[in-house]
Design an enzyme around this catalytic site. Sequence first.
Site, PDB file in Angstrom:
ATOM      1  N   PRO A 178      35.197  37.574  39.107  1.00 13.68           N
ATOM      2  CA  PRO A 178      35.599  38.532  38.366  1.00 13.68           C
ATOM      3  C   PRO A 178      36.875  38.035  37.269  1.00 13.68           C
ATOM      4  CG  PRO A 178      35.565  39.285  40.644  1.00 13.68           C
ATOM      5  CD  PRO A 178      35.519  38.028  40.724  1.00 13.68           C
ATOM      6  N   GLU A 179      37.248  37.454  36.240  1.00 12.82           N
ATOM      7  CA  GLU A 179      38.043  36.990  35.223  1.00 12.82           C
ATOM      8  C   GLU A 179      38.570  38.571  34.746  1.00 12.82           C
ATOM      9  OE1 GLU A 179      36.531  34.279  32.697  1.00 12.82           O
ATOM     10  OE2 GLU A 179      35.045  34.051  34.673  1.00 12.82           O
TER      11      GLU A 179
END
Length: 266
Positions: free
Chosen positions: A2-3
């Site tokens: 996840p960014e």
Amino acid sequence: MPELPEVETIKRELEKTLVGKKITEVSVYNPKVIREPAVDKFRKGLTGVTIKGILRKAKVLILELSNGKALVIHLKMTGQLVYPGDGKKARVSFHLSNGKTLDFNDQRLFAELRLLDDWRSLKFIQRLGPEPAALSKEQFKEMLDKKKTKIKPLLMDQAFISGVGNLYAAEVLFRARINPFRSAASLSDKEKELLLKEIKDTLREAIKHRGSSIDQYVQLTGEPGGYAKYHKVYGRQGKACLVCKTIIKRITQAGRGTYFCPKCQK
Ligand SMILES: [Zn+2]
């Protein structure tokens, strides 16, 4: 992993559903994800406290608690927060005063949970570069001028800029038509301005669609994010470039799969 858009999505959902709720009990099914303090202290420090606020720093979530402590969650590769949870895949379950549960899942056990008196003292937090949304053209140009490293690994360096990882680095460089192997200092002023605009636009669009579900990312509800179908280059190796029809390439750069159009991205 996840960014920024994925973690921001979870942050906003946590804000809506969890702020003001009390943790009544903590079940730890796999202590490996708890980095500090010891499991007993972790459990004790979280029991009976109310969740006061949610913050995001780069890709890290911070739950501010009524006892002055903070629960710091780094999802890493496969971490998930699911609410309401059913406990089936949970490594840690936070039982709440409304009878529901916040599950922390993590298939590969790389995630890091910390209960801290002062989250600001975390080295990782202190080293973080600015959030992209807060940057002006002038600041961004100046930051790039001093860097001789390649532009893609630089964008992924959390000490340079916060929240961009492998996926969004590929997307923003495609949109700005910049080859990922260029050195940062070689970018013209026009390219730097365009790159910052594409970083901001891409992250904003990805948040709007609640993130990209590649690998294991899910929203707080457990549903996938909707942005993957809008990817312009990431994961499209062997397919025709959406702009010029040249075949998209995937090359390993600094240990990470790098997707680009050899014709559009100069
Ligand atoms: Zn192309």
